[in-house]
Enzyme design. Sequence first.
Site, PDB file in Angstrom:
ATOM      1  NE  ARG A 128      -4.202  -1.465   0.344  1.00 13.01           N
ATOM      2  CZ  ARG A 128      -5.067  -2.090  -0.665  1.00 13.01           C
ATOM      3  NH1 ARG A 128      -4.857  -1.603  -1.780  1.00 13.01           N
ATOM      4  NH2 ARG A 128      -6.369  -2.441  -0.268  1.00 13.01           N
ATOM      5  CD  GLN A 211     -19.187  13.939  10.511  1.00 13.32           C
ATOM      6  OE1 GLN A 211     -19.892  13.094  10.913  1.00 13.32           O
ATOM      7  NE2 GLN A 211     -19.674  15.221   9.927  1.00 13.32           N
ATOM      8  CG  HIS A 215     -13.871  16.293  10.309  1.00 14.43           C
ATOM      9  ND1 HIS A 215     -14.712  15.427   9.686  1.00 14.43           N
ATOM     10  CD2 HIS A 215     -14.755  17.786  10.103  1.00 14.43           C
ATOM     11  CE1 HIS A 215     -15.658  15.946   9.020  1.00 14.43           C
ATOM     12  NE2 HIS A 215     -15.607  17.210   9.198  1.00 14.43           N
ATOM     13  CE1 TYR A 365      -9.232  -6.168   1.905  1.00 17.17           C
ATOM     14  CE2 TYR A 365      -7.316  -5.457   3.309  1.00 17.17           C
ATOM     15  CZ  TYR A 365      -8.074  -5.504   2.054  1.00 17.17           C
ATOM     16  OH  TYR A 365      -7.763  -4.857   0.879  1.00 17.17           O
ATOM     17  CG  LEU A 394     -12.089   8.113  -1.585  1.00 16.56           C
ATOM     18  CD1 LEU A 394     -10.824   7.226  -2.550  1.00 16.56           C
ATOM     19  CD2 LEU A 394     -11.911   7.639  -0.197  1.00 16.56           C
ATOM     20  CE1 TYR A 395     -13.400   8.084   5.509  1.00 12.26           C
ATOM     21  CE2 TYR A 395     -11.201   8.180   4.662  1.00 12.26           C
ATOM     22  CZ  TYR A 395     -12.180   7.570   5.508  1.00 12.26           C
ATOM     23  OH  TYR A 395     -11.895   6.588   6.498  1.00 12.26           O
ATOM     24  CG  HIS A 398     -22.301  13.481   3.388  1.00 13.89           C
ATOM     25  ND1 HIS A 398     -21.207  13.794   2.868  1.00 13.89           N
ATOM     26  CD2 HIS A 398     -22.355  14.381   4.401  1.00 13.89           C
ATOM     27  CE1 HIS A 398     -20.569  14.940   3.233  1.00 13.89           C
ATOM     28  NE2 HIS A 398     -21.433  15.306   4.098  1.00 13.89           N
ATOM     29  N   GLY A 534      -8.364   4.528  -2.131  1.00 16.00           N
ATOM     30  CA  GLY A 534      -8.432   5.075  -0.478  1.00 16.00           C
ATOM     31  C   GLY A 534      -7.501   4.243   0.295  1.00 16.00           C
ATOM     32  CB  SER A 538      -6.234   4.807   4.666  1.00 14.13           C
ATOM     33  OG  SER A 538      -6.536   4.130   5.809  1.00 14.13           O
TER      34      SER A 538
END
Length: 596
Positions: A128, A211, A215, A365, A394-395, A398, A534, A538
């Site tokens: 990754r 969220q 943030h 996974y 991407l994130y 909602h 993502g 991440s």
Amino acid sequence: MQAMSDRRRAIGFIAVVAVVWSLSFSGKPQNNRVATTLDYDPCCGYPCGNQGVCMSFPDRSYECDCTNTGHYGANCSKAEFMTTVVKLIKPDPEYLHILLTSDLWVWKIINNIGFLQDAAMKYIFLSRGDQVDSPVRFESDHSYITLDAYYNETYYARTLPPIPEHCPTPMGVKGVKELPNLDLLMKKVFARKEFIPDPHDTNLLFQYYAQHFTHQFFRTNYTMCPQFTKGNGGVDVSNIYGLTEQHRRAIRMNSDGKLKYQVINDEHYPPYLRDVQGIEMDYPPHIPITEDNKFALGHPFFALLPGLFVFSTIWMREHNRVCDVLKNQHPDWDDERLYQTAKLIITGEVIKITIEDYVQHLSQYKVDLKFKPQVVHGTRFQFDNRINAEFNHLYHWHPLIPDGIQVEDKYYSLMDMAFSTKSVFTHGLDKFIESMATSRAGKLSHSNHPLVTLPVLKKMMENGRKLRYQGINEYRKRFALKPFKDFMDLTGDEALAKDLQELYGHVDAVEFYVGLLTEKDSPSLTPLTMVNVGGPWSVKGLIANPICSPHWWKPSTFGGDVGFDIVNSASLEKLFCNNMKSKCKNIAFKVPRGTP
Ligand SMILES: *[C@@H]1O[C@H](CO)[C@@H](O)[C@H](O)[C@H]1NC(C)=O
Ligand SMILES: *[C@@H]1O[C@H](CO)[C@@H](O)[C@H](O)[C@H]1NC(C)=O
Ligand SMILES: *[C@@H]1O[C@H](CO)[C@@H](O)[C@H](O)[C@H]1NC(C)=O
């Protein structure tokens, strides 16, 4: 005897092929210039494959720079010998995803044998991490490499540079001449007709964790433009402690390392805003809120939604709990050292919980993910990270948000809960947490966006166009996935394919976010491209944290063995159980069994 010489002959044959093959491009011309008869910039068509870099010239010719891509040829489409060998060994990402999310006996073995588990995590972290530019190359104001991308940290990073200006169509050369009207797009593709629950039993603890966690690093500076951030490059726990030193000071108790708190109904809560000097919270001026309902939290936005307030309260209690543990170990330490060390422990807990509880659930996974940064020590892994503008884009999740939440005998719609933490105090923190744990989150897909937050989505899509994000297929290629062949290949749904065909004309012209959410289902919470695009950002953001690096990742950084143990044994369940008044029940990222 016969088998022996066959094998020798085979080895000899492979050796000859290898030599001939490598000779065939050892004398390759340096200059790959390709003439065209186009009347526009040939780089608009993204002719260079495998991350080759396109450069065009005034006579409409172009050159693909294939250096260090493992490929060669005019379009960097031919694989060098070693690349071919690696490709043969490496599993196809889509196939690997199916394996990783399937109940296979091999995962049970890996999950139970320490060194195999370490090897699996090392593979995941490195593979990754390799997919993320480190150091960063691009930002949003230039479609080519700049030194500013690296040094000006006011910029979000960019994984793919903006679409060049003056191309024949908005997305390059393919598709419609004008991108679809956003209101039409909202209506046809995103708006929720009926709430679709997530099929993996995801609950609202998960939604609010997502969220609350993200943030801390998605902090677009809207007084400038969406390519700029106010935040730092990763998990800095600024969502708990504050982004500026002034903010951080304001919410500190200045004794025992603790954060300020007050007692309401025999429980510890963050202080009222009126009791704290020098910070502002994002309370909207047009909404009347009494002073007894305004709180001072680490993040100015987090008092506007009860779920975020819950997480803020729990993390504040956890910090103070850790301070008590540290003080017990080090009664001689002053406030500053207790505070700073507790903060390092909290950072470790956040990363541990994010990998082992949150990403585990998100990815579905079947191999157990483990936070073991030591497996990448001494490897090529770079402890350096920046937040990508595309990651923020991407994130926008909602669709996870349901239309409302039932707490005890009362139903709160989304708007009932907005701008107020009242519901938490009406029912008590523990009851509210219980509701979050037992309420279903929405499926992360198209046609499931709550109507009240559609304006947020619209604004975000506008920003995506302003920043000239490349289409979904270019991102697929960038992250080693095959581009979608057509709209059916993307969606697996005839009606949606037809709508998108009308809106975009060509699958290569589908915008990044639209592609992410209209892709057919995968075994994870999100479609596959979202996981595989993502995921690298991440994993990189979590493992590149300084606490994971060789000279930090040791007990002394965390105040000794006791602090290090807190990090290494952290879990979502413990976080809540250690900080709730009642017995904690059902703490997980999915609703308990038997929930309707
Ligand atoms: C390179 O790409 C261009 C544009 O897609 C194509 O016309 C050309 O045939 C390709 N050349 C090679 C050698 O693959
Ligand atoms: C970063 O770039 C922006 C846009 O060019 C500029 O306004 C800002 O001053 C730069 N910041 C730094 C620290 O150079
Ligand atoms: C956001 O951008 C504005 C305009 O350049 C700048 O004055 C402000 O300091 C930035 N905010 C933060 C928190 O960086």
